[in-house]
Design a protein around this motif. Structure first.
Motif, PDB file in Angstrom:
ATOM      1  N   VAL A  40       1.042  -1.062  -0.131  1.00  0.00           N
ATOM      2  CA  VAL A  40       0.110   0.110   0.059  1.00  0.00           C
ATOM      3  C   VAL A  40       0.727   1.176  -0.094  1.00  0.00           C
ATOM      4  CG1 VAL A  40      -1.787   1.193   1.296  1.00  0.00           C
ATOM      5  CG2 VAL A  40      -2.030  -1.265   1.410  1.00  0.00           C
ATOM      6  N   VAL A  41       0.738   2.189  -1.046  1.00  0.00           N
ATOM      7  CA  VAL A  41       1.706   3.238  -1.207  1.00  0.00           C
ATOM      8  C   VAL A  41       0.935   4.644  -1.516  1.00  0.00           C
ATOM      9  CG1 VAL A  41       3.869   4.155  -2.573  1.00  0.00           C
ATOM     10  CG2 VAL A  41       3.260   1.571  -2.224  1.00  0.00           C
ATOM     11  N   GLY A  42       1.214   5.563  -0.673  1.00  0.00           N
ATOM     12  CA  GLY A  42       0.503   6.775  -0.627  1.00  0.00           C
ATOM     13  C   GLY A  42       0.745   7.567   0.513  1.00  0.00           C
ATOM     14  N   VAL A  43      -0.597   8.368   0.552  1.00  0.00           N
ATOM     15  CA  VAL A  43      -0.364   9.517   1.669  1.00  0.00           C
ATOM     16  C   VAL A  43      -1.085   9.063   2.827  1.00  0.00           C
ATOM     17  CG1 VAL A  43      -0.738  11.797   2.186  1.00  0.00           C
ATOM     18  CG2 VAL A  43       0.180  11.214   0.126  1.00  0.00           C
ATOM     19  N   LEU A  44      -0.429   8.770   3.833  1.00  0.00           N
ATOM     20  CA  LEU A  44      -1.213   8.371   5.274  1.00  0.00           C
ATOM     21  C   LEU A  44      -2.102   9.593   5.434  1.00  0.00           C
ATOM     22  CD1 LEU A  44      -1.415   6.532   7.325  1.00  0.00           C
ATOM     23  CD2 LEU A  44       0.359   7.768   8.669  1.00  0.00           C
ATOM     24  N   GLU A  45      -3.588   9.107   5.586  1.00  0.00           N
ATOM     25  CA  GLU A  45      -4.485  10.003   5.876  1.00  0.00           C
ATOM     26  C   GLU A  45      -5.130  10.009   7.467  1.00  0.00           C
ATOM     27  OE1 GLU A  45      -7.902   9.655   3.155  1.00  0.00           O
ATOM     28  OE2 GLU A  45      -6.828  10.873   1.618  1.00  0.00           O
ATOM     29  N   ARG A  46      -5.022   8.988   7.661  1.00  0.00           N
ATOM     30  CA  ARG A  46      -5.530   8.903   9.504  1.00  0.00           C
ATOM     31  C   ARG A  46      -5.031   7.637  10.098  1.00  0.00           C
ATOM     32  NH1 ARG A  46     -11.689  10.034  10.327  1.00  0.00           N
ATOM     33  NH2 ARG A  46     -10.879  10.432  12.064  1.00  0.00           N
ATOM     34  N   THR A  47      -5.218   7.640  11.248  1.00  0.00           N
ATOM     35  CA  THR A  47      -4.794   6.366  12.111  1.00  0.00           C
ATOM     36  C   THR A  47      -5.877   6.178  12.994  1.00  0.00           C
ATOM     37  OG1 THR A  47      -3.356   7.280  13.552  1.00  0.00           O
ATOM     38  CG2 THR A  47      -2.419   6.649  11.447  1.00  0.00           C
ATOM     39  N   GLY A  48      -6.022   4.886  13.443  1.00  0.00           N
ATOM     40  CA  GLY A  48      -6.644   4.752  14.665  1.00  0.00           C
ATOM     41  C   GLY A  48      -5.884   3.822  15.598  1.00  0.00           C
ATOM     42  N   PRO A  49      -6.210   3.338  16.568  1.00  0.00           N
ATOM     43  CA  PRO A  49      -5.369   2.619  17.601  1.00  0.00           C
ATOM     44  C   PRO A  49      -5.152   1.239  16.936  1.00  0.00           C
ATOM     45  CG  PRO A  49      -7.841   2.400  18.209  1.00  0.00           C
ATOM     46  CD  PRO A  49      -7.707   3.452  17.014  1.00  0.00           C
ATOM     47  N   ASP A  50      -5.610   0.789  15.914  1.00  0.00           N
ATOM     48  CA  ASP A  50      -5.030  -0.654  15.148  1.00  0.00           C
ATOM     49  C   ASP A  50      -5.299  -0.510  13.762  1.00  0.00           C
ATOM     50  OD1 ASP A  50      -7.762  -0.728  15.149  1.00  0.00           O
ATOM     51  OD2 ASP A  50      -7.910  -2.593  16.120  1.00  0.00           O
ATOM     52  N   TRP A  51      -5.370   0.652  12.959  1.00  0.00           N
ATOM     53  CA  TRP A  51      -5.715   0.679  11.431  1.00  0.00           C
ATOM     54  C   TRP A  51      -4.962   1.999  10.811  1.00  0.00           C
ATOM     55  CZ3 TRP A  51      -8.265   5.216  10.214  1.00  0.00           C
ATOM     56  CH2 TRP A  51      -9.186   5.647  11.188  1.00  0.00           C
ATOM     57  N   ALA A  52      -4.814   1.975   9.780  1.00  0.00           N
ATOM     58  CA  ALA A  52      -4.269   3.369   8.950  1.00  0.00           C
ATOM     59  C   ALA A  52      -4.928   3.320   7.504  1.00  0.00           C
ATOM     60  CB  ALA A  52      -2.570   3.106   8.694  1.00  0.00           C
ATOM     61  N   LEU A  53      -5.156   4.619   7.341  1.00  0.00           N
ATOM     62  CA  LEU A  53      -5.753   5.005   6.156  1.00  0.00           C
ATOM     63  C   LEU A  53      -5.094   5.739   5.123  1.00  0.00           C
ATOM     64  CD1 LEU A  53      -8.611   4.907   4.438  1.00  0.00           C
ATOM     65  CD2 LEU A  53      -9.122   7.044   5.448  1.00  0.00           C
ATOM     66  N   VAL A  54      -4.636   4.951   4.116  1.00  0.00           N
ATOM     67  CA  VAL A  54      -3.928   5.663   3.081  1.00  0.00           C
ATOM     68  C   VAL A  54      -4.523   5.996   1.596  1.00  0.00           C
ATOM     69  CG1 VAL A  54      -1.751   5.193   1.754  1.00  0.00           C
ATOM     70  CG2 VAL A  54      -1.916   4.137   4.079  1.00  0.00           C
ATOM     71  N   ALA A  55      -4.272   7.177   1.345  1.00  0.00           N
ATOM     72  CA  ALA A  55      -4.764   7.575  -0.126  1.00  0.00           C
ATOM     73  C   ALA A  55      -3.683   7.066  -1.121  1.00  0.00           C
ATOM     74  CB  ALA A  55      -5.027   9.163   0.008  1.00  0.00           C
ATOM     75  N   GLU A  56      -3.974   6.153  -1.860  1.00  0.00           N
ATOM     76  CA  GLU A  56      -3.343   5.714  -2.907  1.00  0.00           C
ATOM     77  C   GLU A  56      -3.197   6.555  -3.940  1.00  0.00           C
ATOM     78  OE1 GLU A  56      -2.715   1.027  -2.445  1.00  0.00           O
ATOM     79  OE2 GLU A  56      -4.637   1.556  -2.600  1.00  0.00           O
ATOM     80  N   ARG A  57      -4.215   7.176  -4.315  1.00  0.00           N
ATOM     81  CA  ARG A  57      -4.429   8.123  -5.385  1.00  0.00           C
ATOM     82  C   ARG A  57      -5.744   8.873  -5.013  1.00  0.00           C
ATOM     83  NH1 ARG A  57      -5.287   3.138  -8.856  1.00  0.00           N
ATOM     84  NH2 ARG A  57      -7.669   3.317  -9.076  1.00  0.00           N
ATOM     85  N   PRO A  58      -6.072  10.092  -5.528  1.00  0.00           N
ATOM     86  CA  PRO A  58      -7.143  10.534  -5.160  1.00  0.00           C
ATOM     87  C   PRO A  58      -8.431   9.985  -5.164  1.00  0.00           C
ATOM     88  CG  PRO A  58      -5.707  11.975  -6.922  1.00  0.00           C
ATOM     89  CD  PRO A  58      -5.156  10.663  -6.762  1.00  0.00           C
ATOM     90  N   ASP A  59      -8.788   9.039  -5.753  1.00  0.00           N
ATOM     91  CA  ASP A  59     -10.097   8.046  -5.977  1.00  0.00           C
ATOM     92  C   ASP A  59      -9.857   7.018  -5.405  1.00  0.00           C
ATOM     93  OD1 ASP A  59      -8.276   7.285  -8.020  1.00  0.00           O
ATOM     94  OD2 ASP A  59      -9.792   6.677  -9.252  1.00  0.00           O
TER      95      ASP A  59
END
Length: 184
Positions: free
Chosen positions: A61-80
């Motif tokens: 998973v490659v992109g910009v780290l958008e958010r994190t939680g205690p046991d997860w990460a949300l990554v924007a791989e591309r704008p959509d």
């Protein structure tokens, strides 16, 4: 003159001993502080920056780290396209700098917004997803239900809306088996 040199030498030795003691104390305090850091503290300091997460099952998973939680990460791989990654599935992370967030500084509410919370948001959105499991199996569909430790995925073609006639089957997956959940 001899006495002055003797006292200067003794003062220099005492200063060197003090400096060595201070250096040892700094090293020990640094080790203690690093030992208290969690992976999520490292990630919280990287929000807004590019990262590469290597996950179980060979997923990247490659992109910009958008958010994190205690046991997860949300990554924007591309704008959509975003990828929700359970930290339990991450095998390594590239792109983190030396900064870390202060352990526990995320607040009591944010600390409770675990993976099930994030997955419920995906299920509520009813968006088509592609779920990759830790064994590299891919399941296209819509998250129907999110339990305490499982998700139910209505399988249908990727990118297609969930319609009863399009659903091939509903599969129940333990959360521990999730590697990456992507909006398709």
């Amino acid at each position: 003159m001899r006495w002055e040199r003797l006292f200067a030498d003794l003062e220099a030795q005492a200063a060197a001993a003090d400096a060595a003691e201070l250096a040892g104390e700094v090293v020990e305090r640094t080790r203690t502080e690093v030992a208290a850091l969690r992976l999520v503290d490292r990630l919280r300091a990287a929000v807004g920056h590019p990262v590469r997460l290597s996950c179980r099952g060979g997923e990247q998973v490659v992109g910009v780290l958008e958010r994190t939680g205690p046991d997860w990460a949300l990554v924007a791989e591309r704008p959509d396209r975003e990828a929700l990654v359970p930290l339990a599935a991450v095998t390594s992370i590239a792109g983190l700098d030396a900064l870390s967030a202060i352990p526990g500084s995320e607040g009591r509410v944010a600390a409770r917004l675990g993976l099930a919370y994030a997955l419920r948001g995906v299920a509520r959105d009813r968006s088509s997803t592609v779920v990759t499991l830790v064994d590299a199996t891919r399941i296209a569909g819509t998250l129907d239900r999110v339990g305490a430790d499982f998700v139910e995925i209505a399988e249908h073609a990727a990118g297609e809306a969930r319609r009863a006639r399009a659903v091939r089957q509903v599969r129940t997956v333990p959360m521990a088996a999730l590697a990456v959940v992507r909006a398709s």
